[in-house]
Scaffold this active site. Structure first.
Site, PDB file in Angstrom:
ATOM      1  N   HIS A  61       0.294  -1.127  -0.171  1.00 51.11           N
ATOM      2  CA  HIS A  61      -0.017  -0.114   0.028  1.00 51.11           C
ATOM      3  C   HIS A  61       0.503   1.327  -0.417  1.00 51.11           C
ATOM      4  CE1 HIS A  61      -3.948  -1.965   2.012  1.00 51.11           C
ATOM      5  NE2 HIS A  61      -3.558  -2.939   0.792  1.00 51.11           N
ATOM      6  N   GLU A  63       0.702   4.170   1.381  1.00 51.33           N
ATOM      7  CA  GLU A  63       0.947   4.229   3.216  1.00 51.33           C
ATOM      8  C   GLU A  63       2.293   3.593   3.717  1.00 51.33           C
ATOM      9  OE1 GLU A  63      -3.857   4.855   2.765  1.00 51.33           O
ATOM     10  OE2 GLU A  63      -2.183   3.238   1.978  1.00 51.33           O
ATOM     11  N   CYS A  91      -6.721   2.378   5.202  1.00 48.47           N
ATOM     12  CA  CYS A  91      -7.499   1.015   5.788  1.00 48.47           C
ATOM     13  C   CYS A  91      -6.655   0.436   7.235  1.00 48.47           C
ATOM     14  CB  CYS A  91      -6.862  -0.286   4.700  1.00 48.47           C
ATOM     15  SG  CYS A  91      -5.449  -0.892   4.883  1.00 48.47           S
ATOM     16  N   CYS A  94      -2.991   0.038   7.115  1.00 42.89           N
ATOM     17  CA  CYS A  94      -2.461   1.441   7.195  1.00 42.89           C
ATOM     18  C   CYS A  94      -2.517   2.698   8.369  1.00 42.89           C
ATOM     19  CB  CYS A  94      -2.420   1.685   5.781  1.00 42.89           C
ATOM     20  SG  CYS A  94      -1.850   0.584   4.603  1.00 42.89           S
TER      21      CYS A  94
END
Length: 167
Positions: A61, A63, A91, A94
């Site tokens: 991801h 992040e 999410c 993260c």
């Protein structure tokens, strides 16, 4: 920050624009268009974009990449006094990484009603019972981020439909 007229600061717009460029990079690689930057003292110290599809990594991801990049830059896991700009609400994975890395502020463009953990499906980082709270701002360049996501998934559905028709 948003001023009394509902306008975002030039700083927020500049860094979110960079996050959108990184989202475009993710899309160009075939991944969901999400980008993130981490800023300290008006300098970008970490950047990331989604790599989950491209690299087949569940933790790929934007992040996470940005947090790891910033931690390497600072040679520290505590990212105190930093701001993360991210094109989609984080999410749960993260959001947990944001709290654990002690990021001070998060600016999200679009909310994620299906998986967002800071507003939509939970309040990770903003509840007083955690060891660290995050200042959260949402909606900065939200339309631009939402448009990228909608266009990406529309194209993806068209590709799937086309490949099924050819089979």
């Amino acid at each position: 920050m948003v001023d009394e007229h509902g306008q975002w600061s030039q700083r927020d717009l500049t860094y979110m624009s960079r996050a959108l460029e990184l989202a475009d990079h993710a899309a160009s690689l075939g991944d969901v268009p999400v980008g993130a930057v981490i800023v300290l003292d008006d300098q970008i110290i970490g950047e990331g974009w989604n790599t989950r599809e491209n690299q087949r990594r569940p933790t790929g991801h934007a992040e996470i990449m940005a947090i790891e990049s910033a931690a390497l830059h600072l040679a520290a896991w505590r990212l105190l006094d930093t701001t993360m700009y991210v094109t989609l609400e984080p999410c749960f994975m993260c959001a947990g990484a944001i709290v654990n890395s002690r990021i001070t502020r998060v600016v999200c463009a679009a909310l994620d009603p299906k998986a967002g953990a800071m507003v939509s499906k939970g309040h990770v980082g903003t509840t007083p019972d955690l060891n660290h709270q995050v200042a959260l701002s949402t909606g900065c360049l939200a339309e631009q981020s939402s448009r990228r996501l909608k266009d990406f998934f529309k194209a993806r559905r068209a590709e799937i439909k086309k490949s099924k028709a050819l089979s």
